[in-house]
Enzyme design. Sequence first.
Site, short mmCIF file in Angstrom:
data_model
loop_
_atom_site.label_atom_id
_atom_site.label_comp_id
_atom_site.label_asym_id
_atom_site.label_seq_id
_atom_site.Cartn_x
_atom_site.Cartn_y
_atom_site.Cartn_z
N ASP A 181 -4.74 6.56 2.71
CA ASP A 181 -5.10 5.26 2.17
C ASP A 181 -6.56 4.93 2.49
OD1 ASP A 181 -3.57 2.56 1.14
OD2 ASP A 181 -5.25 2.07 2.45
N HIS A 228 0.83 -1.20 0.00
CA HIS A 228 0.00 0.00 0.00
C HIS A 228 0.87 1.26 0.00
CE1 HIS A 228 -4.23 -1.39 1.00
NE2 HIS A 228 -3.55 -2.50 0.92
#
Length: 475
Positions: free
Chosen positions: A124, A31
Amino acid sequence: MVTTTTVAETSDPAAAPTPHVLLVPYPARGHMQPLLHLASRLAAAGLRLTVVATTSTLHLLSPLLAEHPSSVSPLTFPSFENDTSGPTSVGVDIHALAALREPLGEWVRARYGGDGRVVAVLSDFFCGWTQPLAAEAGVPRLVFAPRARHGCYALPLPPHAEAAPPTADAAAAGCEYAVEFPGLPGTPAFPWRQLSRMYRSYVEGHGGVHGEAIKNNFLWNLESSAFVCNTSRALEGRYLDAQPLEDLAGKRVWAVGPVAPELTTVEPSGEVTRWLDAFPDASVAYVSFGSMMALPPPHAASLAAALEKSNTPFVWAASTATLPEGFEERTAASETGMVIRGWAPQTAVLRHPAVGCFVTHCGWNSVVEAAAAGVPMLAWPMAADQFFNARLVVDEARVGAPVSFGGFGHVPDADELAGVLGEVIGEAGSEMRARAKELAARMAEAARGDGSSRRDLDGMLKKSKVATENGPQGR
């Protein structure tokens, strides 16, 4: 839990440019890397960035800090630590990371009214807890999704919440319960077992306290200003052109991918590059199932047997996977295979001319990197959004062949696997490779000059600056 609000900043904020944007990654390498690549582009565009890190992820910021020393600052919370580096429960991690909300909020509030004030939050999509933090500061929050635009349907969002799981009788009979997604072009349907475990747990109502954290996370995402996806119209034009779609509450999706640089000099790729140099073009299979999942031993054994049966040279980023006894030694002795433990220089490997196909779980980072490199994929999805991505690769882009869509519950036959390898490697896969090269060229064009991804990046910056400069600022 966070026990202190003391933070450490390791660069001079007075030397950094404005406007000032706070970046909050999900602290797993798969990520973080695409968000850090995007951060490099934002810094080059003149933004000042503060990037939240944990003690275990701070080293990942080193290339970014070296490239933009005056405009990027790390922000660490020494008393907080949560390991997301390996196989883990995302629900547990989302719940744990939310503990940063208060100390990070204090850090933002301390900058109200000054030159260092935060004008936007980019975080995120597993960090939905940053939405109320941004709302309190009166600044927009942009959700970074390191996944496909259409893959957001794999997540537990309200438009899907009324879908019912299969009955116990149907499940016992092995019936495939299909869930339709009418909001997507073409109204695709997916078997229940191919939807993400997070989504299934949410609908089935047995997620517990972590399930509630997952639900809140995505509800907060829907309150954001916009979504930023590491994708390209070259890959997902039909989905991006159909927006706004109901699954993201009508919010704009900025398609800014591929965010990774075309060439990288920071990955330690020397040894594997030298090894690949000995092989003809398009003759080697690259194998990787990502950094957060270990291929189960039966699946790994079948793939290993297929590679040996087909005499296919390979580079296998095995991470912590258990491979058959003697397999590594045999292939190393015959110089037909290289097994990499730990982090693999995937971008460099995929861009080497000797690599002719990529055996992949179809995690979105892997799909984008392979597509950008022009490498055909052998699709072997296991969980999460991977089944959605695999269909895009195989059925729509036609730059991949299916290995298995049975996930963890199905072990492909080694002979069948060997046959699939033979269909794609070398001359046999020339037509698919030509389509993959064409897709790579279109993706590169989108990211350059006046391409669609570059326009979306510029549009995102312009829209966010207008919102932050004219909107409310803190309390």
